[in-house]
Motif scaffolding. Structure first.
Motif, PDB file in Angstrom:
ATOM      1  N   GLU A  77      -5.865   8.135  -7.036  1.00 45.08           N
ATOM      2  CA  GLU A  77      -4.860   7.400  -6.600  1.00 45.08           C
ATOM      3  C   GLU A  77      -4.381   7.636  -5.280  1.00 45.08           C
ATOM      4  O   GLU A  77      -3.527   6.899  -4.491  1.00 45.08           O
ATOM      5  N   SER A  78      -4.200   8.831  -5.129  1.00 46.32           N
ATOM      6  CA  SER A  78      -3.661   9.482  -3.759  1.00 46.32           C
ATOM      7  C   SER A  78      -4.370   9.161  -2.446  1.00 46.32           C
ATOM      8  O   SER A  78      -4.052   9.187  -1.372  1.00 46.32           O
ATOM      9  N   ARG A  79      -5.646   8.596  -2.718  1.00 49.92           N
ATOM     10  CA  ARG A  79      -6.563   7.727  -1.677  1.00 49.92           C
ATOM     11  C   ARG A  79      -6.258   6.680  -1.330  1.00 49.92           C
ATOM     12  O   ARG A  79      -6.990   6.035  -0.241  1.00 49.92           O
ATOM     13  N   LEU A  80      -5.392   5.902  -2.133  1.00 50.08           N
ATOM     14  CA  LEU A  80      -5.234   4.506  -1.636  1.00 50.08           C
ATOM     15  C   LEU A  80      -3.724   4.337  -1.002  1.00 50.08           C
ATOM     16  O   LEU A  80      -3.055   5.167  -0.795  1.00 50.08           O
ATOM     17  N   LEU A  81      -3.559   3.042  -0.624  1.00 54.04           N
ATOM     18  CA  LEU A  81      -2.463   2.700   0.028  1.00 54.04           C
ATOM     19  C   LEU A  81      -1.973   3.727   1.083  1.00 54.04           C
ATOM     20  O   LEU A  81      -2.852   3.985   2.133  1.00 54.04           O
ATOM     21  N   CYS A  82      -0.967   4.187   0.624  1.00 53.50           N
ATOM     22  CA  CYS A  82      -0.306   5.203   1.800  1.00 53.50           C
ATOM     23  C   CYS A  82      -1.338   6.290   2.040  1.00 53.50           C
ATOM     24  O   CYS A  82      -1.383   6.955   3.128  1.00 53.50           O
ATOM     25  N   GLY A  83      -1.890   6.780   1.009  1.00 52.19           N
ATOM     26  CA  GLY A  83      -2.941   7.897   1.072  1.00 52.19           C
ATOM     27  C   GLY A  83      -4.008   7.777   2.097  1.00 52.19           C
ATOM     28  O   GLY A  83      -4.416   8.528   2.669  1.00 52.19           O
ATOM     29  N   ALA A  84      -4.557   6.477   1.961  1.00 48.42           N
ATOM     30  CA  ALA A  84      -5.629   5.945   3.093  1.00 48.42           C
ATOM     31  C   ALA A  84      -5.223   6.046   4.329  1.00 48.42           C
ATOM     32  O   ALA A  84      -5.950   6.146   5.597  1.00 48.42           O
ATOM     33  N   CYS A  85      -3.703   5.929   4.768  1.00 45.49           N
ATOM     34  CA  CYS A  85      -3.401   5.559   6.194  1.00 45.49           C
ATOM     35  C   CYS A  85      -2.689   7.085   6.679  1.00 45.49           C
ATOM     36  O   CYS A  85      -2.583   7.058   7.779  1.00 45.49           O
TER      37      CYS A  85
ATOM     38  N   TRP B 254      -1.604  -2.094  -9.914  1.00 49.47           N
ATOM     39  CA  TRP B 254      -0.549  -1.818 -11.197  1.00 49.47           C
ATOM     40  C   TRP B 254       0.421  -2.561 -11.418  1.00 49.47           C
ATOM     41  O   TRP B 254       1.545  -2.519 -11.665  1.00 49.47           O
ATOM     42  N   GLY B 255      -0.061  -4.104 -11.194  1.00 47.29           N
ATOM     43  CA  GLY B 255       1.096  -5.240 -11.736  1.00 47.29           C
ATOM     44  C   GLY B 255       2.128  -5.235 -10.358  1.00 47.29           C
ATOM     45  O   GLY B 255       3.336  -5.865 -10.712  1.00 47.29           O
ATOM     46  N   ARG B 256       1.898  -4.814  -9.072  1.00 49.95           N
ATOM     47  CA  ARG B 256       2.786  -4.839  -8.149  1.00 49.95           C
ATOM     48  C   ARG B 256       2.109  -5.353  -6.885  1.00 49.95           C
ATOM     49  O   ARG B 256       0.738  -5.006  -6.716  1.00 49.95           O
ATOM     50  N   ARG B 257       2.726  -5.928  -5.829  1.00 51.42           N
ATOM     51  CA  ARG B 257       2.250  -5.835  -4.411  1.00 51.42           C
ATOM     52  C   ARG B 257       2.703  -4.997  -3.479  1.00 51.42           C
ATOM     53  O   ARG B 257       3.960  -4.871  -3.504  1.00 51.42           O
ATOM     54  N   PHE B 258       1.978  -4.244  -2.836  1.00 52.20           N
ATOM     55  CA  PHE B 258       2.241  -3.228  -1.786  1.00 52.20           C
ATOM     56  C   PHE B 258       2.323  -3.481  -0.329  1.00 52.20           C
ATOM     57  O   PHE B 258       1.202  -4.138  -0.166  1.00 52.20           O
ATOM     58  N   ALA B 259       3.152  -3.293   0.293  1.00 50.42           N
ATOM     59  CA  ALA B 259       2.911  -3.312   1.786  1.00 50.42           C
ATOM     60  C   ALA B 259       3.517  -2.119   2.572  1.00 50.42           C
ATOM     61  O   ALA B 259       4.392  -1.517   2.306  1.00 50.42           O
ATOM     62  N   ALA B 260       2.603  -1.792   3.679  1.00 51.79           N
ATOM     63  CA  ALA B 260       3.199  -0.806   4.535  1.00 51.79           C
ATOM     64  C   ALA B 260       2.903  -1.467   6.151  1.00 51.79           C
ATOM     65  O   ALA B 260       2.171  -1.868   6.123  1.00 51.79           O
ATOM     66  N   ALA B 261       4.035  -1.306   6.793  1.00 53.47           N
ATOM     67  CA  ALA B 261       3.968  -2.022   8.058  1.00 53.47           C
ATOM     68  C   ALA B 261       4.775  -0.994   9.166  1.00 53.47           C
ATOM     69  O   ALA B 261       5.853  -0.677   8.884  1.00 53.47           O
ATOM     70  N   LYS B 262       4.440  -1.146  10.457  1.00 57.20           N
ATOM     71  CA  LYS B 262       5.360  -0.453  11.617  1.00 57.20           C
ATOM     72  C   LYS B 262       6.055  -1.524  12.086  1.00 57.20           C
ATOM     73  O   LYS B 262       5.601  -2.587  12.423  1.00 57.20           O
ATOM     74  N   LEU B 263       7.209  -1.278  12.384  1.00 57.84           N
ATOM     75  CA  LEU B 263       8.151  -1.903  13.157  1.00 57.84           C
ATOM     76  C   LEU B 263       8.748  -1.154  14.467  1.00 57.84           C
ATOM     77  O   LEU B 263       9.409  -0.319  14.250  1.00 57.84           O
ATOM     78  N   GLY B 264       8.052  -1.367  15.625  1.00 55.19           N
ATOM     79  CA  GLY B 264       8.370  -0.188  16.599  1.00 55.19           C
ATOM     80  C   GLY B 264       7.591   0.882  16.278  1.00 55.19           C
ATOM     81  O   GLY B 264       6.427   1.097  15.890  1.00 55.19           O
ATOM     82  N   LYS B 265       8.495   1.995  16.315  1.00 50.04           N
ATOM     83  CA  LYS B 265       8.044   3.242  15.996  1.00 50.04           C
ATOM     84  C   LYS B 265       8.147   3.570  14.417  1.00 50.04           C
ATOM     85  O   LYS B 265       7.912   4.881  13.941  1.00 50.04           O
ATOM     86  N   VAL B 266       8.943   2.603  13.683  1.00 49.81           N
ATOM     87  CA  VAL B 266       9.217   3.174  12.338  1.00 49.81           C
ATOM     88  C   VAL B 266       8.220   2.408  11.443  1.00 49.81           C
ATOM     89  O   VAL B 266       8.033   1.181  11.440  1.00 49.81           O
ATOM     90  N   ARG B 267       7.732   3.109  10.334  1.00 44.89           N
ATOM     91  CA  ARG B 267       6.865   2.760   9.231  1.00 44.89           C
ATOM     92  C   ARG B 267       7.820   2.344   8.211  1.00 44.89           C
ATOM     93  O   ARG B 267       8.431   3.181   7.485  1.00 44.89           O
ATOM     94  N   LEU B 268       7.584   1.205   7.761  1.00 47.96           N
ATOM     95  CA  LEU B 268       8.200   0.608   6.507  1.00 47.96           C
ATOM     96  C   LEU B 268       7.328   0.505   5.246  1.00 47.96           C
ATOM     97  O   LEU B 268       6.196  -0.089   5.453  1.00 47.96           O
ATOM     98  N   ILE B 269       7.751   0.647   4.168  1.00 49.00           N
ATOM     99  CA  ILE B 269       7.045   0.451   3.027  1.00 49.00           C
ATOM    100  C   ILE B 269       7.850  -0.331   1.848  1.00 49.00           C
ATOM    101  O   ILE B 269       9.185   0.064   2.038  1.00 49.00           O
TER     102      ILE B 269
ATOM    103  N   ASP C 118      -0.069  -1.816   7.979  1.00 52.50           N
ATOM    104  CA  ASP C 118      -1.282  -0.956   7.618  1.00 52.50           C
ATOM    105  C   ASP C 118      -2.088  -1.484   6.308  1.00 52.50           C
ATOM    106  O   ASP C 118      -3.303  -1.502   6.572  1.00 52.50           O
ATOM    107  N   TYR C 119      -1.175  -2.070   5.486  1.00 45.30           N
ATOM    108  CA  TYR C 119      -1.887  -2.746   4.276  1.00 45.30           C
ATOM    109  C   TYR C 119      -1.049  -3.675   3.845  1.00 45.30           C
ATOM    110  O   TYR C 119       0.355  -3.567   3.680  1.00 45.30           O
ATOM    111  N   VAL C 120      -1.629  -4.630   2.892  1.00 46.51           N
ATOM    112  CA  VAL C 120      -0.868  -5.384   2.026  1.00 46.51           C
ATOM    113  C   VAL C 120      -1.898  -5.422   0.582  1.00 46.51           C
ATOM    114  O   VAL C 120      -3.130  -5.955   0.828  1.00 46.51           O
ATOM    115  N   GLU C 121      -1.523  -4.771  -0.436  1.00 50.06           N
ATOM    116  CA  GLU C 121      -2.584  -4.836  -1.687  1.00 50.06           C
ATOM    117  C   GLU C 121      -1.841  -5.170  -2.852  1.00 50.06           C
ATOM    118  O   GLU C 121      -0.557  -4.861  -2.814  1.00 50.06           O
TER     119      GLU C 121
END
Length: 253
Positions: free
Chosen positions: A112-120, A233-248, A227-230
């Motif tokens: 699981e550490s290689r998925l989502l934020c782990g992949a990025c 585990w019964g949830r929808r996850f997203a990570a995205a940069k806005l300027g220099k800030v990464r939001l999840i 970075d991703y939308v996936e």
């Protein structure tokens, strides 16, 4: 609130009579505290006889040195907030305290550490799991509290505690949000005013009925760099940069 710098004084105190027969709740943080952190602390205080917090900006979980440099550090304000919230002990270890081995010994997870934020963020969760294991061994809490905004992190820490037979119960706590829906985060204060006005769109679009591919396109059209939308585990996850800030963020589906 007692403030303990370093680990030696804490270990001596923890072995003493003041903790005998009393439950301990623990909230590990990297500082730059907000109401989300304080909600964890208040729950720790409500469910245990003693509430302990730590502030340690963990260098091993940053895969980008510039991100580590930018991370906000507000120890004076943090200590004031923790004191007012009823914290009994604040632990302030240094990098030398936490890594006397120079990070030669570290903890990894292979799935699981290689998925989502782990992949990025290569090495990120290795640093997280290593430092949390060290902190849990130091504090020896009955319960430790983690926010569900970092749901992947919570899953990994909970799995680690079970796999290594740790005595600490890992307690998930709901994400706290600003009135406009933005998940509370220490990084929010790094957003420029224009970016802060746009940031709530991450949760709004993520909560829509659209699928991950469509959501990713909508975020990009708004000015995010996803970075991703996936969905897992019964949830929808997203990570995205806005300027220099990464939001999840994540939402239940």
């Amino acid at each position: 609130m007692e403030i303990l710098k370093g680990t030696a004084a804490w270990l001596k105190l923890r072995a003493g009579r003041r903790f005998a027969g009393r439950t301990v709740g623990f909230v590990p943080t990297m500082g730059a505290l907000h109401q989300g952190h304080l909600s964890l602390l208040r729950r720790a205080k409500a469910e245990n006889a003693i509430a302990v917090a730590s502030v340690f900006v963990n260098p091993t979980q940053f895969n980008d040195p510039k991100d580590l440099q930018r991370y906000p550090r507000t120890l004076g304000a943090d200590a004031k907030m923790l004191r007012e919230a009823g914290t009994d002990f604040l632990l302030l270890p240094s990098a030398k305290d936490m890594y006397p081995d120079g990070y030669r010994y570290r903890l990894g997870e292979t799935t699981e550490s290689r998925l989502l934020c782990g992949a990025c963020r290569p090495g990120h969760f290795e640093g997280v799991l290593t430092v949390v294991l060290k902190l849990l061994n130091l504090v020896r809490a009955d319960r430790a509290y983690f926010g569900e905004k970092d749901y992947q992190q919570y899953r990994l820490i909970s799995g680690m505690a079970e796999a290594f037979f740790l005595r600490t119960e890992i307690v998930p706590c709901p994400t706290l949000r600003e009135p406009d829906g933005l998940a509370m985060s220490s990084r929010n204060r790094l957003l420029e005013p224009r970016e802060r006005a746009l940031a709530p769109a991450l949760n709004r679009v993520l909560s829509s009925k659209a699928g991950p591919a469509r959501i990713k396109k909508e975020l990009a059209a708004l000015g995010f760099k996803p970075d991703y939308v996936e969905e897992r585990w019964g949830r929808r996850f997203a990570a995205a940069k806005l300027g220099k800030v990464r939001l999840i963020d994540n939402v239940e589906i």
